[in-house]
Design an enzyme around this catalytic site. Structure first.
Site, PDB file in Angstrom:
ATOM      1  N   TYR A 163      -0.974   4.984  20.835  1.00  0.00           N
ATOM      2  CA  TYR A 163      -0.491   6.118  20.065  1.00  0.00           C
ATOM      3  C   TYR A 163      -1.720   6.897  19.623  1.00  0.00           C
ATOM      4  O   TYR A 163      -2.846   6.455  19.816  1.00  0.00           O
ATOM      5  CB  TYR A 163       0.337   5.659  18.856  1.00  0.00           C
ATOM      6  CG  TYR A 163      -0.391   4.675  17.965  1.00  0.00           C
ATOM      7  CD1 TYR A 163      -1.208   5.100  16.927  1.00  0.00           C
ATOM      8  CD2 TYR A 163      -0.271   3.297  18.182  1.00  0.00           C
ATOM      9  CE1 TYR A 163      -1.883   4.200  16.118  1.00  0.00           C
ATOM     10  CE2 TYR A 163      -0.949   2.391  17.377  1.00  0.00           C
ATOM     11  CZ  TYR A 163      -1.754   2.855  16.354  1.00  0.00           C
ATOM     12  OH  TYR A 163      -2.430   1.967  15.560  1.00  0.00           O
ATOM     13  N   SER A 182      -9.570  -7.285   7.716  1.00  0.00           N
ATOM     14  CA  SER A 182      -9.757  -6.347   8.822  1.00  0.00           C
ATOM     15  C   SER A 182     -10.752  -6.852   9.859  1.00  0.00           C
ATOM     16  O   SER A 182     -10.510  -6.765  11.061  1.00  0.00           O
ATOM     17  CB  SER A 182     -10.224  -4.991   8.288  1.00  0.00           C
ATOM     18  OG  SER A 182      -9.235  -4.402   7.504  1.00  0.00           O
ATOM     19  N   VAL A 205      -9.806  -1.142   9.268  1.00  0.00           N
ATOM     20  CA  VAL A 205     -11.204  -0.894   8.900  1.00  0.00           C
ATOM     21  C   VAL A 205     -12.090  -2.028   9.394  1.00  0.00           C
ATOM     22  O   VAL A 205     -11.886  -3.188   9.036  1.00  0.00           O
ATOM     23  CB  VAL A 205     -11.349  -0.738   7.368  1.00  0.00           C
ATOM     24  CG1 VAL A 205     -12.794  -0.428   7.004  1.00  0.00           C
ATOM     25  CG2 VAL A 205     -10.408   0.345   6.845  1.00  0.00           C
ATOM     26  N   LYS A 239       0.832  -1.206   0.000  1.00  0.00           N
ATOM     27  CA  LYS A 239       0.000   0.000   0.000  1.00  0.00           C
ATOM     28  C   LYS A 239       0.865   1.254   0.000  1.00  0.00           C
ATOM     29  O   LYS A 239       0.565   2.233  -0.686  1.00  0.00           O
ATOM     30  CB  LYS A 239      -0.940  -0.007   1.203  1.00  0.00           C
ATOM     31  CG  LYS A 239      -2.043  -1.031   1.093  1.00  0.00           C
ATOM     32  CD  LYS A 239      -2.948  -0.996   2.293  1.00  0.00           C
ATOM     33  CE  LYS A 239      -4.037  -2.041   2.169  1.00  0.00           C
ATOM     34  NZ  LYS A 239      -4.978  -1.995   3.260  1.00  0.00           N
ATOM     35  N   VAL A 290      -7.916   4.575  18.740  1.00  0.00           N
ATOM     36  CA  VAL A 290      -6.761   3.694  18.914  1.00  0.00           C
ATOM     37  C   VAL A 290      -6.948   2.931  20.221  1.00  0.00           C
ATOM     38  O   VAL A 290      -7.124   3.533  21.276  1.00  0.00           O
ATOM     39  CB  VAL A 290      -5.438   4.502  18.944  1.00  0.00           C
ATOM     40  CG1 VAL A 290      -4.257   3.583  19.206  1.00  0.00           C
ATOM     41  CG2 VAL A 290      -5.259   5.279  17.654  1.00  0.00           C
TER      42      VAL A 290
END
Length: 159
Positions: free
Chosen positions: A125, A42, A30, A4, A92
């Site tokens: 993060y 995903s 996703v 990607k 996250v």
């Protein structure tokens, strides 16, 4: 992930050489309801958690709902001032936090209660939401995405 990154680099190079204006939408992990009859990579992480695996991975993921990704593409197309890269991460979370959320969503699920290793949890993060919000992106809460993912997986007889 490397493919990607390389594809995006090639797209930017091509656009520069040809004088084309491009916009890239770079989503995190996703999740959300499936449209296709097959399991995607995903949503597989959620399926592994609800399918009764003994342990959850010691990983932290940046999640985004598939509907937010689709909406971001539309908003980027419609917004004449849109340009460059847009990173899409609504939330996250470490897998341990995802398991807790899934338990709240559906206490009957057979979820793991132990981490796959004894190492300290991988650090959290943050990914800035500001740039995507300039397009008008309003993220679906992770709890809703997880609930809809589980319902979709169940409706499609994955568990």
């Amino acid at each position: 992930m490397l493919s990607k990154t390389l594809a995006e680099e090639a797209a930017w190079k091509f656009a520069k050489e040809k004088g084309i204006d491009i916009i890239t939408i770079n989503p995190g992990w996703v999740i959300g309801p499936l449209l296709q009859p097959t399991l995607n990579f995903s949503d597989e992480i959620v399926l592994k958690l609800v399918n009764g695996t003994e342990k959850f991975p010691n990983k932290t993921y940046g999640f985004v709902d598939v509907r937010d990704v689709a909406n971001a593409h539309i908003l980027a197309f419609e917004n004449l001032s849109a340009s460059g890269r847009y990173c899409l991460v609504g939330s996250v979370k470490h897998c341990s936090e995802v398991v807790k959320m899934l338990l709240e969503i559906s206490p009957a699920l057979n979820l793991p209660d132990k981490c796959a290793d004894d190492e300290p949890f991988s650090p959290n993060y943050q990914v800035s939401k500001e740039r995507a919000q300039t397009l008008g992106v309003k993220y679906i809460p992770l709890e809703v995405s997880l609930k809809d993912t589980v319902e979709s997986l169940k409706d499609m007889n994955f568990f």
